[in-house]
Structures are given as C-alpha cells and as structure tokens.
Design a protein around this motif. Structure first.
Motif, PDB file in Angstrom:
ATOM      1  N   VAL A   1     -18.447  36.974   9.709  1.00 30.36           N
ATOM      2  CA  VAL A   1     -17.997  36.353  10.007  1.00 30.36           C
ATOM      3  C   VAL A   1     -17.890  35.551   8.876  1.00 30.36           C
ATOM      4  N   ARG A   2     -16.863  34.989   8.345  1.00 29.06           N
ATOM      5  CA  ARG A   2     -16.445  34.090   6.774  1.00 29.06           C
ATOM      6  C   ARG A   2     -16.094  33.099   7.837  1.00 29.06           C
TER       7      ARG A   2
ATOM      8  N   PRO B   1     -16.063  28.651   7.412  1.00 25.95           N
ATOM      9  CA  PRO B   1     -14.579  27.597   6.419  1.00 25.95           C
ATOM     10  C   PRO B   1     -15.333  26.780   6.142  1.00 25.95           C
TER      11      PRO B   1
ATOM     12  N   GLN C   1       3.315  32.663  14.798  1.00 27.38           N
ATOM     13  CA  GLN C   1       1.470  33.162  15.207  1.00 27.38           C
ATOM     14  C   GLN C   1       1.142  33.718  16.904  1.00 27.38           C
TER      15      GLN C   1
ATOM     16  N   GLU D   1      -0.805  40.084   4.730  1.00 28.15           N
ATOM     17  CA  GLU D   1      -0.721  38.487   4.893  1.00 28.15           C
ATOM     18  C   GLU D   1      -0.720  38.119   5.988  1.00 28.15           C
TER      19      GLU D   1
ATOM     20  N   VAL E   1      -1.852  38.826  10.915  1.00 26.88           N
ATOM     21  CA  VAL E   1      -2.511  37.567  11.611  1.00 26.88           C
ATOM     22  C   VAL E   1      -2.833  37.426  13.812  1.00 26.88           C
TER      23      VAL E   1
ATOM     24  N   PHE F   1      -4.569  35.597  16.195  1.00 23.22           N
ATOM     25  CA  PHE F   1      -5.546  34.527  16.632  1.00 23.22           C
ATOM     26  C   PHE F   1      -6.499  34.761  18.208  1.00 23.22           C
TER      27      PHE F   1
ATOM     28  N   VAL G   1      -5.864  40.714   9.297  1.00 25.24           N
ATOM     29  CA  VAL G   1      -6.992  39.006   9.652  1.00 25.24           C
ATOM     30  C   VAL G   1      -7.462  39.202  10.811  1.00 25.24           C
ATOM     31  N   LEU G   2      -8.033  38.448  11.661  1.00 27.99           N
ATOM     32  CA  LEU G   2      -8.764  37.885  13.119  1.00 27.99           C
ATOM     33  C   LEU G   2      -8.846  36.976  13.046  1.00 27.99           C
ATOM     34  N   GLY G   3      -8.490  36.189  13.739  1.00 31.40           N
ATOM     35  CA  GLY G   3      -8.985  34.635  13.454  1.00 31.40           C
ATOM     36  C   GLY G   3      -9.603  34.267  14.967  1.00 31.40           C
ATOM     37  N   MET G   4     -10.965  33.285  15.087  1.00 29.58           N
ATOM     38  CA  MET G   4     -10.558  32.992  16.225  1.00 29.58           C
ATOM     39  C   MET G   4     -10.622  31.753  16.183  1.00 29.58           C
ATOM     40  N   MET G   5     -10.121  31.263  17.351  1.00 32.10           N
ATOM     41  CA  MET G   5     -10.215  29.371  17.456  1.00 32.10           C
ATOM     42  C   MET G   5     -10.662  28.801  18.267  1.00 32.10           C
TER      43      MET G   5
END
Length: 166
Positions: free
Chosen positions: A49-50, A52, A67, A109, A112, A114, A140-144
């Motif tokens: 996990v990266r 921020p 998005q 890029e 993405v 989320f 890129v996967l993101g968790m919100m």
C-alpha cells in the motif's frame, strides 16, 4: 620355534558397522522444525500500500466527471459510477463494464479505478474487486473512504449509534 617364525596377526578392535547413524539427522530436523514453528507466525502477509502524506484536503461531495468508481455495499452488491451515472452491476458484468470504460482511455495514467467499501463490506469481496479491476486493465487502483459525519461543531465525539431494538 624361533623368534623369527612368529606370525603377527592384526585384528580390528571392533566389527565394522555398515548401518547409517540417523541420530544427528533427527536432531537437525527437529531443530529446524522448532525454528520454523517459531518464525512462521511472525511472517506478515501484506498487500503493498502506498499511503499519501497527510495534508489538509478540501472535501468534495461529487466525483469528477471521468472518474471510475466501484462501490462495494454491505450486502455484497456493487455499484459502478462511470462519471455519467451510477448504476448497479453484478460481479460477472463488472469486468466487461470496466474494460469497456478503460479501453476508451488512451494514456496509462488515465486508467484509474477507485474502490469505495462500506464499513460492513466483506474484506475478501473488496480484495476480489481490486483484483478484477486490475484484470480489466486498470493501471492504478485507489481506495476511497467516506469522511465521518460531523454531528457537532465543538469537536466532541459523535454520539454512539442507538442499540438495536429487542
């Protein structure tokens, strides 16, 4: 008899043993077994996990127009927000819908996705959605997370939820 005619016979002090001695082998194996039994619980199995850096972020209530957002509800149902509309989707159709949306984007890029999971959502289900999203072409996967609701302005902790009725 004279002293010159004596024959000397050399005999081994013990009989040769051709059996394998397994005692040292058993000792080494038991020591290794104990080491592995102690070390195994200490191993961590993680997902990289990266995180921020912490900073003041403005809260927005609307999702950007282009998005992709997958909501995992507590009951296991899924909702896909493509920016144009949010609609329910099944797990089987999710790959096709995400692939269709991600193929429209030319740059890596821009691919993405989320994922937003409600508090009661199944952890394994959320991880499988992340895996499905990556398989559909997301780079890129993101968790919100949802911001906690502020019930009071004075900084006091919000009241606990009411107990269920008997």
């Amino acid at each position: 008899m004279s002293s010159r005619t004596k024959k000397f016979v050399i005999r081994p002090s013990s009989v040769m043993n051709s059996d394998i001695n397994v005692t040292p082998l058993v000792d080494v194996v038991l020591v290794l077994l104990i080491i592995f039994m102690v070390v195994t619980p200490l191993l961590e199995k993680d997902i990289a996990v990266r995180v921020p850096d912490t900073e003041k972020v403005e809260t927005t209530q609307e999702v950007p127009k282009d998005q992709l957002l997958v909501r995992v509800l507590t009951d296991g149902n899924l909702r896909l927000n493509t920016g144009e509309a949010e609609f329910p989707v099944t797990r089987e159709d999710l790959v096709a819908k995400l692939k269709e949306q991600l193929d429209r984007r030319r740059r890596e890029e821009d691919k993405v996705v989320f994922v937003v999971a409600e508090d009661g959502a199944n952890y394994g289900g959320v991880v499988s959605i992340l895996d499905v999203s990556k398989g559909a072409g997301a780079s890129v996967l993101g968790m919100m997370t949802e911001a906690p609701e502020e019930d009071s302005k004075d900084g006091a902790a919000p009241a606990p939820p009411p107990a269920p009725a008997p």
